[in-house]
Motif scaffolding. Structure first.
Motif, PDB file in Angstrom:
ATOM      1  N   MET A 184       7.634   6.405 -21.432  1.00  0.00           N
ATOM      2  CA  MET A 184       8.877   6.717 -22.128  1.00  0.00           C
ATOM      3  C   MET A 184       9.123   5.722 -23.247  1.00  0.00           C
ATOM      4  N   ARG A 185       9.910   6.150 -24.217  1.00  0.00           N
ATOM      5  CA  ARG A 185      10.256   5.284 -25.340  1.00  0.00           C
ATOM      6  C   ARG A 185      11.760   5.306 -25.562  1.00  0.00           C
ATOM      7  N   LEU A 186      12.299   4.164 -25.945  1.00  0.00           N
ATOM      8  CA  LEU A 186      13.717   4.046 -26.270  1.00  0.00           C
ATOM      9  C   LEU A 186      13.860   4.215 -27.774  1.00  0.00           C
ATOM     10  N   LEU A 187      14.563   5.278 -28.186  1.00  0.00           N
ATOM     11  CA  LEU A 187      14.743   5.544 -29.605  1.00  0.00           C
ATOM     12  C   LEU A 187      16.229   5.602 -29.952  1.00  0.00           C
ATOM     13  N   SER A 188      16.557   5.153 -31.157  1.00  0.00           N
ATOM     14  CA  SER A 188      17.913   5.354 -31.638  1.00  0.00           C
ATOM     15  C   SER A 188      18.106   6.846 -31.857  1.00  0.00           C
ATOM     16  N   LEU A 189      19.328   7.321 -31.690  1.00  0.00           N
ATOM     17  CA  LEU A 189      19.585   8.763 -31.790  1.00  0.00           C
ATOM     18  C   LEU A 189      19.197   9.290 -33.175  1.00  0.00           C
ATOM     19  N   SER A 190      19.291   8.456 -34.195  1.00  0.00           N
ATOM     20  CA  SER A 190      18.945   8.890 -35.556  1.00  0.00           C
ATOM     21  C   SER A 190      17.457   9.200 -35.694  1.00  0.00           C
ATOM     22  N   MET A 191      16.636   8.687 -34.762  1.00  0.00           N
ATOM     23  CA  MET A 191      15.207   8.925 -34.792  1.00  0.00           C
ATOM     24  C   MET A 191      14.786  10.114 -33.928  1.00  0.00           C
ATOM     25  N   VAL A 192      15.727  10.645 -33.156  1.00  0.00           N
ATOM     26  CA  VAL A 192      15.415  11.749 -32.246  1.00  0.00           C
ATOM     27  C   VAL A 192      15.398  13.059 -33.022  1.00  0.00           C
ATOM     28  N   ARG A 193      14.414  13.896 -32.736  1.00  0.00           N
ATOM     29  CA  ARG A 193      14.261  15.175 -33.403  1.00  0.00           C
ATOM     30  C   ARG A 193      14.316  16.321 -32.392  1.00  0.00           C
ATOM     31  N   PRO A 194      14.808  17.507 -32.818  1.00  0.00           N
ATOM     32  CA  PRO A 194      14.827  18.659 -31.916  1.00  0.00           C
ATOM     33  C   PRO A 194      13.424  18.927 -31.362  1.00  0.00           C
ATOM     34  N   GLY A 195      13.369  19.258 -30.080  1.00  0.00           N
ATOM     35  CA  GLY A 195      12.089  19.494 -29.425  1.00  0.00           C
ATOM     36  C   GLY A 195      11.634  18.327 -28.584  1.00  0.00           C
ATOM     37  N   MET A 196      12.138  17.112 -28.868  1.00  0.00           N
ATOM     38  CA  MET A 196      11.821  15.970 -28.018  1.00  0.00           C
ATOM     39  C   MET A 196      12.488  16.163 -26.655  1.00  0.00           C
ATOM     40  N   ARG A 197      11.889  15.552 -25.623  1.00  0.00           N
ATOM     41  CA  ARG A 197      12.422  15.682 -24.270  1.00  0.00           C
ATOM     42  C   ARG A 197      12.893  14.334 -23.734  1.00  0.00           C
ATOM     43  N   LEU A 198      13.967  14.372 -22.975  1.00  0.00           N
ATOM     44  CA  LEU A 198      14.477  13.156 -22.355  1.00  0.00           C
ATOM     45  C   LEU A 198      13.507  12.640 -21.302  1.00  0.00           C
ATOM     46  N   ALA A 199      13.395  11.329 -21.215  1.00  0.00           N
ATOM     47  CA  ALA A 199      12.573  10.716 -20.172  1.00  0.00           C
ATOM     48  C   ALA A 199      13.431  10.028 -19.128  1.00  0.00           C
ATOM     49  N   LYS A 200      14.737   9.933 -19.394  1.00  0.00           N
ATOM     50  CA  LYS A 200      15.646   9.270 -18.459  1.00  0.00           C
ATOM     51  C   LYS A 200      16.999   9.946 -18.524  1.00  0.00           C
ATOM     52  N   LYS A 201      17.685   9.983 -17.400  1.00  0.00           N
ATOM     53  CA  LYS A 201      18.962  10.686 -17.302  1.00  0.00           C
ATOM     54  C   LYS A 201      20.018  10.111 -18.237  1.00  0.00           C
ATOM     55  N   ILE A 202      20.973  10.963 -18.575  1.00  0.00           N
ATOM     56  CA  ILE A 202      22.188  10.531 -19.264  1.00  0.00           C
ATOM     57  C   ILE A 202      23.351  10.871 -18.341  1.00  0.00           C
ATOM     58  N   TYR A 203      24.248   9.892 -18.157  1.00  0.00           N
ATOM     59  CA  TYR A 203      25.331  10.035 -17.186  1.00  0.00           C
ATOM     60  C   TYR A 203      26.648  10.419 -17.857  1.00  0.00           C
ATOM     61  N   ASN A 204      27.486  11.137 -17.095  1.00  0.00           N
ATOM     62  CA  ASN A 204      28.821  11.467 -17.595  1.00  0.00           C
ATOM     63  C   ASN A 204      29.814  10.401 -17.157  1.00  0.00           C
ATOM     64  N   GLU A 205      31.104  10.646 -17.406  1.00  0.00           N
ATOM     65  CA  GLU A 205      32.110   9.612 -17.139  1.00  0.00           C
ATOM     66  C   GLU A 205      32.310   9.346 -15.657  1.00  0.00           C
ATOM     67  N   ASP A 206      31.801  10.222 -14.782  1.00  0.00           N
ATOM     68  CA  ASP A 206      31.911  10.006 -13.341  1.00  0.00           C
ATOM     69  C   ASP A 206      30.681   9.312 -12.775  1.00  0.00           C
ATOM     70  N   GLY A 207      29.747   8.941 -13.648  1.00  0.00           N
ATOM     71  CA  GLY A 207      28.527   8.326 -13.174  1.00  0.00           C
ATOM     72  C   GLY A 207      27.529   9.337 -12.641  1.00  0.00           C
ATOM     73  N   LEU A 208      27.797  10.623 -12.848  1.00  0.00           N
ATOM     74  CA  LEU A 208      26.904  11.687 -12.397  1.00  0.00           C
ATOM     75  C   LEU A 208      26.015  12.140 -13.544  1.00  0.00           C
ATOM     76  N   THR A 209      24.907  12.765 -13.194  1.00  0.00           N
ATOM     77  CA  THR A 209      23.936  13.182 -14.201  1.00  0.00           C
ATOM     78  C   THR A 209      24.499  14.269 -15.098  1.00  0.00           C
ATOM     79  N   LEU A 210      24.502  14.011 -16.406  1.00  0.00           N
ATOM     80  CA  LEU A 210      24.916  15.003 -17.395  1.00  0.00           C
ATOM     81  C   LEU A 210      23.696  15.767 -17.899  1.00  0.00           C
TER      82      LEU A 210
END
Length: 365
Positions: free
Chosen positions: A1-27
């Motif tokens: 996996m790679r850590l990229l700034s959002l400005s470098m992310v392009r449509p079609g790329m896939r997440l390698a790690k979860k993003i959480y919502n305000e409840d700490g649950l997986t968004l």
């Protein structure tokens, strides 16, 4: 996996790690394909960096120092308790029914148990959350960072419980500050800043008589904005007048605030925030604490893209605990700018002292 700034992310790329919502649950889960709409929504919610799947770095795993279960439980308890305190204070009701000491004590024990399983872990950006829960996520991050430093420093379990509670609840006084003021994007007026600064006193007054909350933990809430040269608040304490626990918390509170998206600015990368924190060594922060913090923090976290003075670009694949500023880098792009489809060369910067990192997250894949 790679850590990229959002400005470098392009449509079609896939997440390698979860993003959480305000409840700490997986968004958003791993492997979700990002569309232009999703990328925009993440930006609107204050997400500045994401972990992206890349076949050339698929073997890189970034581990969270606490489990998903512990993180979800912690964020849920922080969120529900802080919101209950806000509601009760607004309605001038007693908040004793929340049992803050018991609730947060149980959460802290889960955190310490998780951290205790990997005492040599480095402080590193590991999870991505929405900006909406800044106060909740920030409280958890400060607790994790302060507890990790406390373990490295050699505190006992009882000392860690007191330090950890102080860290987890250091900003509880912000529940007494209007949300519109906490979320204001424009510069604060002098009067508004004075109101914000009162959160340290509010936190202490709330915690000092709470059952199962050590008085020292309450003093952490009071003193976490004090600085050793006397320039802090609310009392302008100097040096040893500030308790060690509050000094640890003040240090990691500043660092996490800088590496987290705020309504008035984007998040900094760890090496940028560390430069600012280190500039306060001996004036704002104790030199010994700064040195331990420097030795325990991954200023170039695993997965981040770096440019080298050789002209090559690569990704950090491993850390050197004895030299965290000199990681191991896998070369993904040669000095001529050609992408390597099957990269094999890895440079251990701790063994190649003439090779330097000159830029971070400058190039997309």
């Amino acid at each position: 996996m790679r850590l990229l700034s959002l400005s470098m992310v392009r449509p079609g790329m896939r997440l390698a790690k979860k993003i959480y919502n305000e409840d700490g649950l997986t968004l958003l889960s791993e492997h979700v394909e990002l569309s232009s709409g999703l990328i925009k929504r993440l930006g609107d919610h204050g997400v500045d960096f994401v972990y992206i799947d890349d076949p050339r770095t698929r073997d890189i795993v970034v581990l969270d120092p606490i489990s998903d279960e512990t993180r979800a439980r912690a964020i849920s308890e922080i969120r529900s308790s802080f919101r209950k305190i806000m509601e009760d204070q607004t309605k001038r009701r007693s908040v004793g029914s929340i049992k803050v000491g018991k609730v947060f004590g149980d959460v802290l024990k889960m955190i310490l148990d998780d951290l205790g399983g990997n005492k040599d872990a480095m402080i590193m950006l590991t999870n991505i959350s929405l900006m909406d829960n800044y106060l909740f996520q920030h409280s958890l991050n400060v607790c994790i960072y302060a507890s990790m430093l406390g373990m490295a420093y050699g505190y006992s379990r009882d000392e860690l419980l007191t330090l950890g509670l102080g860290a987890l609840l250091h900003d509880v006084g912000k529940t007494q500050i209007p949300l519109e003021l906490l979320k204001k994007k424009d510069p604060l007026t002098d009067d508004e800043f004075m109101r914000i600064k009162k959160h340290a006193d509010f936190g202490y007054q709330f915690l000092k008589d709470e059952p199962n909350i050590p008085l020292l933990s309450a003093h952490c809430a009071l003193q976490h904005h004090e600085r050793i040269d006397g320039s802090g608040y609310p009392r302008g304490l100097k040096g040893s007048e500030i308790h060690d626990y509050a000094q640890w918390i003040g240090l990691v509170d500043s660092y996490d605030a800088m590496t987290t998206h705020r309504v008035y600015r984007k998040a900094m990368l760890p090496h940028q925030a560390m430069d600012i924190v280190y500039s306060g060594s001996g004036t704002l922060y104790d030199q010994g604490k700064i040195r331990l913090f420097r030795d325990r923090i991954a200023i170039y976290p695993v997965g981040v893209t770096v440019r080298l003075n050789t002209g090559e670009t690569g990704v950090v694949v491993d850390l050197n605990s004895n030299a965290p500023q000199r990681p191991v880098v896998r070369i993904l792009q040669d000095a001529d700018g050609c992408e390597l489809s099957n990269p094999t060369e890895e440079i251990d910067l701790s063994k190649h002292l003439s090779v330097m990192i000159t830029g971070v997250n400058e190039l997309a894949m």
